[in-house]
Design an enzyme around this catalytic site. Structure first.
Site, PDB file in Angstrom:
ATOM      1  N   HIS A 165      39.804  -5.546  -1.750  1.00 25.72           N
ATOM      2  CA  HIS A 165      38.743  -5.416  -0.699  1.00 25.72           C
ATOM      3  C   HIS A 165      38.307  -3.690  -0.972  1.00 25.72           C
ATOM      4  O   HIS A 165      36.965  -3.635  -0.340  1.00 25.72           O
ATOM      5  CB  HIS A 165      39.039  -5.707   0.585  1.00 25.72           C
ATOM      6  CG  HIS A 165      40.128  -4.608   1.103  1.00 25.72           C
ATOM      7  ND1 HIS A 165      41.461  -4.846   0.550  1.00 25.72           N
ATOM      8  CD2 HIS A 165      40.077  -3.635   1.866  1.00 25.72           C
ATOM      9  CE1 HIS A 165      41.985  -3.927   1.054  1.00 25.72           C
ATOM     10  NE2 HIS A 165      41.218  -3.103   1.977  1.00 25.72           N
ATOM     11  N   ASP A 166      38.823  -3.104  -1.986  1.00 19.99           N
ATOM     12  CA  ASP A 166      38.421  -1.905  -2.077  1.00 19.99           C
ATOM     13  C   ASP A 166      37.685  -1.544  -3.204  1.00 19.99           C
ATOM     14  O   ASP A 166      37.184  -0.437  -3.481  1.00 19.99           O
ATOM     15  CB  ASP A 166      39.529  -0.733  -1.817  1.00 19.99           C
ATOM     16  CG  ASP A 166      40.174  -0.750  -0.416  1.00 19.99           C
ATOM     17  OD1 ASP A 166      39.553  -1.014   0.613  1.00 19.99           O
ATOM     18  OD2 ASP A 166      41.411  -0.559  -0.271  1.00 19.99           O
ATOM     19  N   GLU A 178      50.897  -0.128  -0.796  1.00 23.05           N
ATOM     20  CA  GLU A 178      49.636   0.111  -1.691  1.00 23.05           C
ATOM     21  C   GLU A 178      50.071   1.704  -1.785  1.00 23.05           C
ATOM     22  O   GLU A 178      50.091   2.513  -1.125  1.00 23.05           O
ATOM     23  CB  GLU A 178      48.551   0.259  -0.723  1.00 23.05           C
ATOM     24  CG  GLU A 178      47.184   0.545  -1.406  1.00 23.05           C
ATOM     25  CD  GLU A 178      46.011   0.924  -0.372  1.00 23.05           C
ATOM     26  OE1 GLU A 178      44.884   0.830  -0.839  1.00 23.05           O
ATOM     27  OE2 GLU A 178      46.336   1.435   0.745  1.00 23.05           O
TER      28      GLU A 178
HETATM   29  C1  GLC Z   1      43.554   1.195   2.427  1.00 23.79           C
HETATM   30  C2  GLC Z   1      42.905  -0.005   2.537  1.00 23.79           C
HETATM   31  C3  GLC Z   1      41.422   0.429   2.951  1.00 23.79           C
HETATM   32  C4  GLC Z   1      41.275   1.336   4.118  1.00 23.79           C
HETATM   33  C5  GLC Z   1      42.179   2.602   3.919  1.00 23.79           C
HETATM   34  C6  GLC Z   1      42.549   3.034   5.182  1.00 23.79           C
HETATM   35  O1  GLC Z   1      43.403   1.945   0.956  1.00 23.79           O
HETATM   36  O2  GLC Z   1      42.784  -0.704   1.460  1.00 23.79           O
HETATM   37  O3  GLC Z   1      40.607  -0.663   3.155  1.00 23.79           O
HETATM   38  O4  GLC Z   1      40.188   1.963   3.955  1.00 23.79           O
HETATM   39  O5  GLC Z   1      43.531   2.273   3.279  1.00 23.79           O
HETATM   40  O6  GLC Z   1      43.405   2.475   6.135  1.00 23.79           O
END
Ligand code: GLC
Ligand code: CA
Length: 535
Positions: A310-311, A236
């Protein structure tokens, strides 16, 4: 590079809390997932990316981990996890675990020891300073928290309960690689790496993403864990440019299989401002340029293709049409995305055309990011109306409402009278049961796209060529030596003109009457199709 298994599969993301509850506590769990594997097999996916199920105080719904090798009792136990891996494998489905190693929970034994004992070898696993600087948390407020016990400030880019790990510490890195190896030994097929672009941070120099040692660490991880094992990895990486994308995913560099890059998501909000300053109308020409760049310039790298996670808000609510063209716009966006080069991801409920939830007040919100944002915005004088508008469109809970299985109570998600987040009121018509019974449903468009990905090698190899079209029309060709495919979508509620280069075509997939498009040279709202050009 030979063909890899993860270039021919579609990955399905499960947010465990919201997928299926098996024991009536209103929270999804591992046995719930196991009970729905046949459904996922029917959809045709080759892998599940499982959002975190590890032991966690759940400050950020499991992205705050207190034991990387235990399962949260909310979701089940390690036996359930082993059963999931086994049962999924039987159905040709691999399990990809979420790897959250930029930070732990403050309840992780490492942090407990670190904060209580300055002499402990764990102290340096985290990032401590006597004085904070101006760095801000992504979840609002300062990124530094004073710890009474430690008598120092620790760094946390997310919530206070998510202290950042110090990747400069060699022992810490070693412990992480060992943990990863044990998971691979258990039979998982890879990792989705949470905010991996932050592990090379240099807080004193305000470097958060893409720090100088980032790729060194990832290459070390590759050597220590991934090398010689047939796993897939996806990082990510919010800020990744095309150059970064090449660094991560060029196979010769021995880093990751692919990354999630978010350039197209950036079009959702005003440049330079936080995501809460959203833009409602999609900039189709800008989108075309982003696609063109990532589809043509990644060289020996590999793309991931996604609209949702999910974000993010539900794609139909931000860029589709949730009213008269809900089904058609859902199919159009799927066709547009899945026929590009890369590994496609489907987020639970996307295959049903699920949409954002009409949240009315903050009491209905669970997401820590949204709650912190609301607190900060209200204290700065923004109105509750402004805050709720932003949360309704952008807030992360929109993606996290329970999966809609049938038209029974609670949409078939749980036997409890109440779920941890409310079920979307449209569950009576938008649900798995109804989708499976209707051959024209969105589900079957996804099923067909997933099938095509498995069967047709041109999806992996063919070049990408963006065509010059009317503003709201996106059209591209995928060309191989002996064949050419044309993919077209009208990103609009209106008619658009479009002329096919030749009339003699074979339809591959569509949400419309392709013959009519050929004859009228007109795309109706949200028309989308792929045809093989016969020449
Ligand atoms: C990433 C996840 C998110 C989380 C963040 C901190 O962006 O996808 O859901 O809140 O990291 O772990
Ligand atoms: Ca449960």
């Amino acid at each position: 590079m030979g063909l890899k298994w993860w270039q021919k599969v579609t990955v399905y993301q499960i947010y465990p809390r919201s997928f299926k509850d098996s024991n009536g506590d209103g929270i999804g769990d591992l046995q719930g997932i196991i009970s729905k594997l046949d459904y996922l097999q029917e959809l045709g996916i080759g892998a599940i990316w499982l959002s975190p199920v590890y032991q966690s105080p759940m400050d950020d719904n499991g992205y705050d981990i207190s034991d990387y090798e235990a399962i949260s009792e909310l979701f089940g136990d390690m036996q359930d996890m082993d059963e999931l891996i086994r049962e999924a494998k039987k159905r040709g489905i691999a399990i990809i675990m979420d790897l959250v190693v930029n930070h732990t929970s403050d309840e992780h034994p490492w942090f407990i020891e670190a904060r209580s004992n300055p002499e402990s070898s764990k102290r340096d696993y985290y990032i401590w300073r006597d004085q904070p600087n101006e760095l801000e948390s992504i979840f609002s407020g300062s990124a530094w928290e004073y710890d009474e016990e430690a008598k120092q400030y620790y760094l946390h880019f997310f919530s206070r309960k998510q202290p950042d790990l110090n990747w400069e510490n060699t022992n810490l890195r070693k412990e992480i690689y060992q943990m990863m190896n044990r998971w691979v030994d258990k039979g998982i097929a890879g990792f989705r790496m949470d905010v991996i672009d932050m592990i090379g941070k240099e807080p004193d120099h305000y470097i958060v993403n893409n720090g100088p040692k980032l790729h060194e660490y990832i290459q070390e991880m590759h050597r220590e864990v991934l090398e010689g094992r047939d796993v897939m990895t996806v990082g990510e990486t919010w800020g990744a440019s095309i150059e970064d994308g090449i660094k991560y995913s060029d196979s010769a560099r021995q880093e990751l299989s692919m990354v999630f890059q978010f350039e197209q998501v950036g079009l959702q909000h005003e440049p330079g401002k936080s995501k809460w300053y959203y833009i409602k109308d999609v900039d189709v020409p800008a989108m075309k340029e982003i696609f063109k760049k990532w589809q043509t310039q990644l060289k020996n790298g590999w793309n991931s293709l996604f609209w949702n996670n999910h974000d993010l808000p539900r794609i139909l609510s931000i860029w589709g049409n949730t009213k008269e063209y809900r089904e058609k716009s859902a199919k159009a966006l799927a066709i547009l995305l899945h026929l590009m080069k890369g590994t496609p991801y489907v987020y639970q409920g996307e295959e049903l055309g699920m949409i954002n939830y009409p949240f009315q007040s903050l009491d209905q919100i669970e997401d820590i990011e949204s709650l912190n944002f609301a607190k900060e915005a209200l204290s700065e004088g923004k109105t509750m109306e402004w805050v709720m508008d932003a949360i309704r469109l952008i807030g992360r809970d929109n993606a996290r409402t329970p999966m809609q299985w049938d038209d029974g109570p609670m949409g078939g998600f749980t036997e409890a009278p109440k779920a941890w987040l409310p079920v979307h009121p449209n569950y009576r018509s938008v649900n798995v049961k109804a989708a499976l019974e209707n051959r024209l449903s969105i589900f079957y468009t996804y099923q067909k796209l997933i099938q095509l990905r498995k069967e047709q090698d041109w999806l992996v190899y063919a070049d990408f060529e963006l065509l010059d079209t009317e503003e709201k029309v996106i059209a591209y060709r995928r060309n191989t030596i002996d064949a050419s495919y044309l993919i077209v979508m009208n990103w609009s509620d209106n008619l658009s003109s479009f002329t096919l280069p030749i009339d003699d075509v074979d339809e591959v997939i569509s949400n419309t009457d392709v013959e009519q498009v050929i004859q009228t040279k007109t795309l109706r709202p949200w028309d989308a199709f792929c045809v093989k050009l016969k020449s």
